[in-house]
Design a protein around this motif. Structure first.
Motif, mmCIF file in Angstrom:
data_model
loop_
_atom_site.group_PDB
_atom_site.id
_atom_site.type_symbol
_atom_site.label_atom_id
_atom_site.label_comp_id
_atom_site.label_asym_id
_atom_site.label_seq_id
_atom_site.Cartn_x
_atom_site.Cartn_y
_atom_site.Cartn_z
ATOM 1 N N ARG A 2 0.813 -1.211 0.000
ATOM 2 C CA ARG A 2 0.000 0.000 0.000
ATOM 3 C C ARG A 2 0.854 1.272 0.000
ATOM 4 N N ALA A 16 -4.647 8.375 4.916
ATOM 5 C CA ALA A 16 -5.318 7.659 3.833
ATOM 6 C C ALA A 16 -4.381 6.574 3.325
ATOM 7 N N THR A 18 -3.949 3.275 0.120
ATOM 8 C CA THR A 18 -4.462 2.657 -1.093
ATOM 9 C C THR A 18 -4.792 1.199 -0.796
ATOM 10 N N ASP A 19 -5.480 0.604 -1.738
ATOM 11 C CA ASP A 19 -5.643 -0.849 -1.700
ATOM 12 C C ASP A 19 -4.285 -1.455 -2.066
ATOM 13 N N ILE A 24 -7.088 2.444 -5.602
ATOM 14 C CA ILE A 24 -8.083 3.269 -4.917
ATOM 15 C C ILE A 24 -7.507 3.835 -3.619
ATOM 16 N N THR A 26 -8.351 5.490 0.014
ATOM 17 C CA THR A 26 -9.435 5.458 0.983
ATOM 18 C C THR A 26 -8.982 6.110 2.277
ATOM 19 N N THR A 121 -9.013 13.631 7.184
ATOM 20 C CA THR A 121 -8.932 12.329 6.521
ATOM 21 C C THR A 121 -9.201 12.462 5.023
ATOM 22 N N VAL A 125 -6.872 11.718 1.650
ATOM 23 C CA VAL A 125 -7.309 10.968 0.467
ATOM 24 C C VAL A 125 -7.006 11.781 -0.802
ATOM 25 N N GLN A 129 -4.646 10.580 -3.830
ATOM 26 C CA GLN A 129 -5.134 10.491 -5.211
ATOM 27 C C GLN A 129 -4.306 11.363 -6.140
#
Length: 138
Positions: A2, A16, A18-19, A24, A26, A121, A125, A129
């Motif tokens: 991640r 935050a 990522t997967d 993604i 989150t 939060t 994110v 991103q």
């Protein structure tokens, strides 16, 4: 592995992730700076993290803002505690305003919109991103 991003503040740190496929971003949590290292050690005991992305506070003229010294201290702490994880800095101007707008657009009620932890939060994110988009399109 991640990616993990931080919106650092002296009262709260928005986090935050990522997967595992880094597709993604989150929101993970908002924690107090005093407990961030313990929080990260516990999280990374089960979820490997490849890179940290930290929001870099800047003024409109691109000079460091007043809070930049606190962010530098946080980055040094991350480097000391997790020397194997690279750290990338990313300009965080307007992320809080973008986060507030996203929360409003999502239809949140007034009480939810005023939750500063949620804003931190969502800001993390947005940072994550943005970093992924910058890397993907370079």
């Amino acid at each position: 592995m991640r990616l993990m991003a931080f919106d650092y503040g002296t009262k709260r740190i928005g986090i935050a992730v990522t997967d595992p496929l880094q597709i993604i971003a989150t929101g993970l949590d908002t924690v107090h700076p005093n407990v961030i290292i313990d929080y990260l050690k516990k999280y990374m005991a089960t979820e490997p993290v490849e890179r940290f992305i930290v929001g870099e506070p800047k003024q409109m003229d691109n000079t460091p803002s007043q809070s930049a010294q606190h962010v530098r201290g946080f980055v040094n702490l991350l480097k000391k505690q997790f020397p194997e994880i690279p750290i990338s800095m990313l300009d965080e101007r307007f992320t809080s305003k973008m986060a507030s707008a996203a929360i409003l657009a999502g239809g949140a009620n007034k009480k939810t919109r005023q939750d500063k932890g949620l804003v931190d939060t969502v800001s993390a994110v947005i940072l994550l991103q943005s970093w992924m988009e910058d890397i993907r399109y370079k």
